[in-house]
Write a protein that holds these residues in place. Structure first.
Motif, short mmCIF file in Angstrom:
data_model
loop_
_atom_site.label_atom_id
_atom_site.label_comp_id
_atom_site.label_asym_id
_atom_site.label_seq_id
_atom_site.Cartn_x
_atom_site.Cartn_y
_atom_site.Cartn_z
N HIS A 49 -22.12 21.30 -1.50
CA HIS A 49 -23.19 20.31 -1.68
C HIS A 49 -24.23 20.49 -0.59
CE1 HIS A 49 -25.15 16.49 -2.59
NE2 HIS A 49 -25.11 16.21 -1.29
N ASP A 50 -25.44 20.81 -0.98
CA ASP A 50 -26.55 20.99 -0.04
C ASP A 50 -26.17 21.91 1.12
OD1 ASP A 50 -27.98 19.32 -1.66
OD2 ASP A 50 -28.04 17.62 -0.29
N GLY A 51 -25.49 22.98 0.80
CA GLY A 51 -25.16 23.97 1.81
C GLY A 51 -23.93 23.67 2.64
N ARG A 52 -23.22 22.59 2.33
CA ARG A 52 -22.00 22.23 3.06
C ARG A 52 -20.81 22.26 2.13
NH1 ARG A 52 -22.88 16.72 6.37
NH2 ARG A 52 -20.69 17.20 6.79
N LEU A 53 -19.68 22.73 2.61
CA LEU A 53 -18.44 22.66 1.85
C LEU A 53 -17.78 21.34 2.19
CD1 LEU A 53 -17.33 26.36 2.34
CD2 LEU A 53 -17.98 25.28 0.18
N ILE A 54 -17.79 20.42 1.22
CA ILE A 54 -17.44 19.02 1.51
C ILE A 54 -16.12 18.57 0.90
CG2 ILE A 54 -19.88 18.40 1.72
CD1 ILE A 54 -19.56 17.07 -1.10
N GLY A 55 -15.44 19.45 0.18
CA GLY A 55 -14.17 19.04 -0.43
C GLY A 55 -13.74 20.05 -1.46
N ARG A 56 -12.79 19.65 -2.29
CA ARG A 56 -12.28 20.55 -3.32
C ARG A 56 -11.80 19.76 -4.51
NH1 ARG A 56 -9.27 23.16 1.25
NH2 ARG A 56 -10.45 21.65 2.41
N VAL A 57 -11.85 20.41 -5.66
CA VAL A 57 -11.48 19.80 -6.94
C VAL A 57 -10.31 20.58 -7.52
CG1 VAL A 57 -12.22 19.37 -9.30
CG2 VAL A 57 -13.78 18.90 -7.42
N ASP A 58 -9.22 19.90 -7.83
CA ASP A 58 -8.09 20.52 -8.52
C ASP A 58 -8.25 20.22 -10.01
OD1 ASP A 58 -5.68 21.69 -9.19
OD2 ASP A 58 -4.49 19.92 -8.68
N ALA A 59 -8.54 21.25 -10.79
CA ALA A 59 -8.89 21.04 -12.19
C ALA A 59 -8.10 21.97 -13.10
CB ALA A 59 -10.39 21.25 -12.40
N LYS A 60 -7.96 21.54 -14.35
CA LYS A 60 -7.27 22.32 -15.38
C LYS A 60 -7.96 22.08 -16.72
CE LYS A 60 -2.78 22.76 -17.77
NZ LYS A 60 -2.73 24.24 -17.71
N SER A 61 -8.12 23.15 -17.48
CA SER A 61 -8.71 23.03 -18.81
C SER A 61 -7.61 23.04 -19.86
CB SER A 61 -9.67 24.20 -19.06
OG SER A 61 -10.17 24.15 -20.37
N HIS A 62 -7.56 21.97 -20.66
CA HIS A 62 -6.64 21.90 -21.80
C HIS A 62 -7.45 22.29 -23.04
CE1 HIS A 62 -3.52 19.72 -19.45
NE2 HIS A 62 -4.58 19.22 -18.82
N ARG A 63 -7.37 23.55 -23.41
CA ARG A 63 -8.27 24.07 -24.42
C ARG A 63 -8.03 23.49 -25.80
NH1 ARG A 63 -7.11 27.58 -20.55
NH2 ARG A 63 -8.86 28.63 -19.52
N ALA A 64 -6.77 23.35 -26.18
CA ALA A 64 -6.48 22.82 -27.50
C ALA A 64 -6.99 21.39 -27.67
CB ALA A 64 -4.97 22.87 -27.78
N GLU A 65 -6.89 20.60 -26.59
CA GLU A 65 -7.34 19.21 -26.64
C GLU A 65 -8.81 19.07 -26.27
OE1 GLU A 65 -4.84 20.34 -24.88
OE2 GLU A 65 -2.99 19.46 -25.71
N ARG A 66 -9.45 20.18 -25.86
CA ARG A 66 -10.85 20.16 -25.41
C ARG A 66 -11.04 19.10 -24.32
NH1 ARG A 66 -13.95 23.27 -28.65
NH2 ARG A 66 -15.89 22.30 -27.95
#
Length: 465
Positions: A335-352
């Motif tokens: 964000h605006d040139g700073r590393l401010i955190g992290r996101v743990d994400a997963k894509s469930h493709r069948a359920e969109r």
């Protein structure tokens, strides 16, 4: 003559500029922009993990927003703007760099690292080459299936064939012709990229100097250790690396500098000194929010990331679940040139469905000296909406934030940014970066369940080419 001294922030700013992250997701993808990006960073890393999206697709999304993956594949495997080769790891490298990488290919034939049985299995290498010449392009299974009759399997056991293909790929005899469901299909380099056999390889000395120059260009300014950890292939000895750096220093192409708050020398391309000086004078080099793949070139040397951004990042894919701190596949938030955190994400493709399991902000991100909280939440909501569109999700859920007090502000930002409730001020979604395409994004609907998690059920974007 005393060395020039630059602030650490200027080095970080030029690094972001070379990584095409000063205005993320603001310009659509075009062949020229993609080529310039990959040439600037040196390679686009590939990885088989697909919990969210393949690494190289994500890295391009981080810069250009959502785009048509099939178009990227065509640029690679049909138009041959890039070829797969080993740079930092397995990467897409621009064909413009092949005269230099051809030197690495020729040198690999002399070292034949990675397969001690080359001399013993020379006939296998020749047999695989003949199979591709007569029947290519072919995948692993097709080549393995051409084994001799029962009782005479010999060389055609699965593992030796893999080794032979890897050797032929690293030496430039074969290339990755295409991929089907990410599975490689091989063909002779001379047939897939006809210009390569006629290219004259540069000398070993010229290659070493080019290797240093490309690494410095991608990083802006770097320590000696940074240079060995960015483009990590080939692993040449320290004597050759020192000779290349000395040659560039003696010729005036590279200059030694000092960086405030650090010890030891840093190196910069002499032509980049004005850009570094401009970065030192500017207070805000980067504007915007995006998420980074764990295999993004900005993160290739994580100790450097810690020095420049104060952000300690670890890929926890191979860490046992009970020992993970931030999650299985975490995307750093820029964000605006700073590393401010992290996101743990997963894509469930069948359920969109795009499941955001945890958003973990760095300590002090929204404190008195941190960035504006509303801007952080709005930027992250916009990035999540763009990512959802890219992975084909119609629904986004955010289950947890750390610290917990940011759960409600993030819920409001997601609601505001993705609902389309205010056309004049809502953060726009950029679903497609395909030049000439038309996009229709119906209004989204947002609900906040009693559990406190954020659930965004968004109508899908439709694209027509």
């Amino acid at each position: 003559m005393p060395r020039q001294t630059f602030p650490l922030a200027a080095v970080a700013g030029l690094f972001l500029a070379r990584q095409h992250l000063t205005r993320p997701r603001t310009r659509p993808l075009t062949p020229a922009r993609l080529t310039r990006f990959v040439e600037d960073v040196g390679g686009l890393q590939m990885d088989s993990i697909n919990v969210l999206e393949r690494a190289h697709y994500l890295t391009v999304w981080s810069r250009f927003g959502a785009y048509d993956r099939a178009r990227l594949d065509r640029l690679v495997y049909h138009h041959r703007h890039f070829v797969e080769y080993w740079a930092h790891a397995a990467c897409l490298v621009p064909v413009s760099a092949l005269p230099w990488w051809k030197r690495a290919m020729l040198d690999y034939r002399l070292r034949h690292t990675g397969w001690s049985g080359l001399r013993r299995n020379g006939k296998l290498v020749a047999s695989v080459t003949r199979a591709l010449r007569s029947g290519g392009p072919m995948g692993h299974a097709e080549i393995e299936g051409r084994r001799t009759r029962r009782g005479q399997a010999g060389w055609w056991n699965w593992r030796p064939v893999q080794y032979a293909l890897h050797y032929l790929w690293m030496t430039g005899v074969v290339t990755i012709h295409s991929r089907q469901h990410f599975q490689k299909r091989f063909d002779l380099m001379e047939r897939a990229v006809p210009a390569v056999p006629d290219l004259a390889a540069v000398s070993a000395e010229a290659f070493q100097c080019w290797h240093v120059e490309r690494s410095l260009h991608a990083m802006g300014a770097a320590t000696d250790t940074d240079l060995t950890r960015y483009l990590t292939y080939p692993r040449t000895g320290p004597t050759l690396r020192r000779a290349a750096r000395r040659s560039l220093l003696d010729s005036g192409q590279v200059t030694e500098i000092e960086v405030e708050g650090t010890t030891g020398r840093w190196l910069v391309l002499t032509r980049d000194l004005p850009a570094l000086a401009r970065a030192a004078r500017r207070s805000g080099v980067a504007v915007g929010t995006t998420l980074l793949s764990p295999f993004d070139s900005l993160l290739w040397y994580r100790e450097r990331v810690s020095r420049l951004f104060g952000f300690d990042y670890r890929i926890e894919v191979y860490t046992p679940g009970h020992r993970r701190v931030h999650g299985y596949y975490t995307l750093p938030i820029l964000h605006d040139g700073r590393l401010i955190g992290r996101v743990d994400a997963k894509s469930h493709r069948a359920e969109r469905w795009l499941e955001v399991r945890h958003v973990h902000f760095e300590p002090g991100v929204t404190g008195r000296r941190g960035p504006d909280q509303d801007a952080v939440m709005a930027g992250l909501a916009d990035a999540l909406g763009s990512l959802a569109t890219f992975v084909g999700a119609e629904r986004v859920s955010v289950a947890r934030t750390t610290p917990g007090r940011l759960q409600a502000p993030l819920a409001r930002a997601v609601r505001y940014g993705l609902s389309g409730s205010s056309a004049s001020t809502a953060i726009p979604r950029r679903p497609v970066a395909e030049a000439g395409s038309k996009v229709s994004v119906p209004a989204s609907t947002v609900t906040v369940p009693r559990s406190g998690s954020v659930s965004v059920a968004a109508s899908s974007a439709t694209e027509t080419s």
